[in-house]
Design a protein around this motif. Structure first.
Motif, mmCIF file in Angstrom:
data_model
loop_
_atom_site.group_PDB
_atom_site.id
_atom_site.type_symbol
_atom_site.label_atom_id
_atom_site.label_comp_id
_atom_site.label_asym_id
_atom_site.label_seq_id
_atom_site.Cartn_x
_atom_site.Cartn_y
_atom_site.Cartn_z
ATOM 1 N N GLU A 89 0.863 -1.174 0.000
ATOM 2 C CA GLU A 89 0.000 0.000 0.000
ATOM 3 C C GLU A 89 0.898 1.221 0.000
ATOM 4 O O GLU A 89 1.694 1.408 0.901
ATOM 5 C CB GLU A 89 -0.895 0.001 1.234
ATOM 6 C CG GLU A 89 -1.870 -1.150 1.271
ATOM 7 C CD GLU A 89 -2.780 -1.105 2.483
ATOM 8 O OE1 GLU A 89 -3.095 -0.001 2.954
ATOM 9 O OE2 GLU A 89 -3.149 -2.187 2.955
ATOM 10 N N LEU A 90 0.732 2.039 -1.052
ATOM 11 C CA LEU A 90 1.583 3.204 -1.180
ATOM 12 C C LEU A 90 0.812 4.318 -1.860
ATOM 13 O O LEU A 90 0.351 4.153 -2.988
ATOM 14 C CB LEU A 90 2.841 2.871 -1.999
ATOM 15 C CG LEU A 90 3.853 3.983 -2.179
ATOM 16 C CD1 LEU A 90 4.464 4.377 -0.828
ATOM 17 C CD2 LEU A 90 4.950 3.553 -3.123
ATOM 18 N N GLY A 91 0.622 5.422 -1.188
ATOM 19 C CA GLY A 91 -0.036 6.582 -1.764
ATOM 20 C C GLY A 91 -1.447 6.302 -2.248
ATOM 21 O O GLY A 91 -1.852 6.799 -3.281
ATOM 22 N N GLY A 92 -2.187 5.504 -1.560
ATOM 23 C CA GLY A 92 -3.562 5.201 -1.947
ATOM 24 C C GLY A 92 -3.682 4.048 -2.915
ATOM 25 O O GLY A 92 -4.785 3.612 -3.231
ATOM 26 N N ALA A 93 -2.577 3.534 -3.423
ATOM 27 C CA ALA A 93 -2.611 2.390 -4.346
ATOM 28 C C ALA A 93 -2.332 1.116 -3.562
ATOM 29 O O ALA A 93 -1.517 1.103 -2.640
ATOM 30 C CB ALA A 93 -1.564 2.563 -5.439
ATOM 31 N N ILE A 94 -3.038 0.069 -3.918
ATOM 32 C CA ILE A 94 -2.821 -1.236 -3.293
ATOM 33 C C ILE A 94 -2.418 -2.197 -4.396
ATOM 34 O O ILE A 94 -3.126 -2.354 -5.397
ATOM 35 C CB ILE A 94 -4.088 -1.749 -2.591
ATOM 36 C CG1 ILE A 94 -4.510 -0.781 -1.490
ATOM 37 C CG2 ILE A 94 -3.854 -3.145 -2.036
ATOM 38 C CD1 ILE A 94 -5.832 -1.149 -0.846
ATOM 39 N N VAL A 95 -1.268 -2.828 -4.239
ATOM 40 C CA VAL A 95 -0.755 -3.795 -5.211
ATOM 41 C C VAL A 95 -0.634 -5.131 -4.515
ATOM 42 O O VAL A 95 0.014 -5.248 -3.477
ATOM 43 C CB VAL A 95 0.620 -3.351 -5.773
ATOM 44 C CG1 VAL A 95 1.145 -4.372 -6.758
ATOM 45 C CG2 VAL A 95 0.520 -1.989 -6.411
ATOM 46 N N LEU A 105 8.079 -8.673 -13.755
ATOM 47 C CA LEU A 105 6.802 -7.995 -13.544
ATOM 48 C C LEU A 105 6.782 -7.294 -12.190
ATOM 49 O O LEU A 105 6.329 -6.159 -12.077
ATOM 50 C CB LEU A 105 5.651 -8.994 -13.641
ATOM 51 C CG LEU A 105 4.261 -8.447 -13.369
ATOM 52 C CD1 LEU A 105 3.904 -7.379 -14.398
ATOM 53 C CD2 LEU A 105 3.233 -9.561 -13.382
ATOM 54 N N VAL A 106 7.297 -7.971 -11.167
ATOM 55 C CA VAL A 106 7.345 -7.369 -9.833
ATOM 56 C C VAL A 106 8.234 -6.132 -9.848
ATOM 57 O O VAL A 106 7.878 -5.068 -9.318
ATOM 58 C CB VAL A 106 7.844 -8.394 -8.793
ATOM 59 C CG1 VAL A 106 8.054 -7.739 -7.433
ATOM 60 C CG2 VAL A 106 6.875 -9.558 -8.691
ATOM 61 N N THR A 107 9.396 -6.229 -10.489
ATOM 62 C CA THR A 107 10.330 -5.104 -10.567
ATOM 63 C C THR A 107 9.699 -3.924 -11.291
ATOM 64 O O THR A 107 9.776 -2.782 -10.826
ATOM 65 C CB THR A 107 11.615 -5.537 -11.296
ATOM 66 O OG1 THR A 107 12.176 -6.659 -10.612
ATOM 67 C CG2 THR A 107 12.633 -4.413 -11.333
ATOM 68 N N ALA A 108 9.057 -4.179 -12.435
ATOM 69 C CA ALA A 108 8.428 -3.102 -13.202
ATOM 70 C C ALA A 108 7.301 -2.451 -12.409
ATOM 71 O O ALA A 108 7.135 -1.229 -12.437
ATOM 72 C CB ALA A 108 7.908 -3.653 -14.524
ATOM 73 N N THR A 109 6.528 -3.253 -11.692
ATOM 74 C CA THR A 109 5.429 -2.719 -10.896
ATOM 75 C C THR A 109 5.935 -1.822 -9.783
ATOM 76 O O THR A 109 5.422 -0.723 -9.567
ATOM 77 C CB THR A 109 4.590 -3.871 -10.309
ATOM 78 O OG1 THR A 109 4.139 -4.703 -11.366
ATOM 79 C CG2 THR A 109 3.410 -3.354 -9.519
ATOM 80 N N LEU A 110 6.952 -2.281 -9.082
ATOM 81 C CA LEU A 110 7.490 -1.485 -7.973
ATOM 82 C C LEU A 110 8.158 -0.210 -8.479
ATOM 83 O O LEU A 110 8.058 0.838 -7.837
ATOM 84 C CB LEU A 110 8.468 -2.331 -7.148
ATOM 85 C CG LEU A 110 7.817 -3.509 -6.404
ATOM 86 C CD1 LEU A 110 8.868 -4.329 -5.680
ATOM 87 C CD2 LEU A 110 6.758 -3.034 -5.446
#
Length: 115
Positions: A89-95, A105-110
């Motif tokens: 959870e970061l800045g209102g986004a939940i991943v 994919l994890v690296t690109a998302t982060l």
């Protein structure tokens, strides 16, 4: 005394038959055809030929309302739950990242969250 000018002759607005329109549109579809040149020879604007092309060759009519009917029913096959490895959870986004997610994919998302 005033002067009156009478303009006579063929009126500027022409009526094109379906066959004439189709012939011009087909001519523009030939390899190496130049729509502007074909329009100039026919004494019409290129935009008119593009309009005829859209009207004559478009097989799908534009929907009247812009809405499509939707049918909601029971889900036939539910997707199996995949075990989560991380929830961020970061800045209102939940991943939510699954345990079997590819590292790229994890690296690109982060990285995209960092921006």
């Amino acid at each position: 005394m005033s002067q009156i000018t009478v303009i006579s002759g063929v009126e500027r607005r022409r009526m094109w038959s379906h066959e004439q329109k189709l012939a011009l549109v087909e001519a523009t579809m030939m390899p190496g055809a130049n729509v502007a040149e074909i329009a100039r020879r026919a004494d019409v604007r290129p935009s008119q030929i593009y309009r005829w092309r859209r009207d004559l060759l478009d097989p799908t009519p534009t929907p009247a309302s812009g809405f499509a009917p939707v049918v909601v029913g029971p889900d036939q096959h539910e997707a199996p739950e995949r075990p989560l490895a991380m929830v961020i959870e970061l800045g209102g986004a939940i991943v939510r990242i699954a345990a079997d997610a590819p590292a790229a994919l994890v690296t690109a998302t982060l990285r995209s969250l960092k921006r």
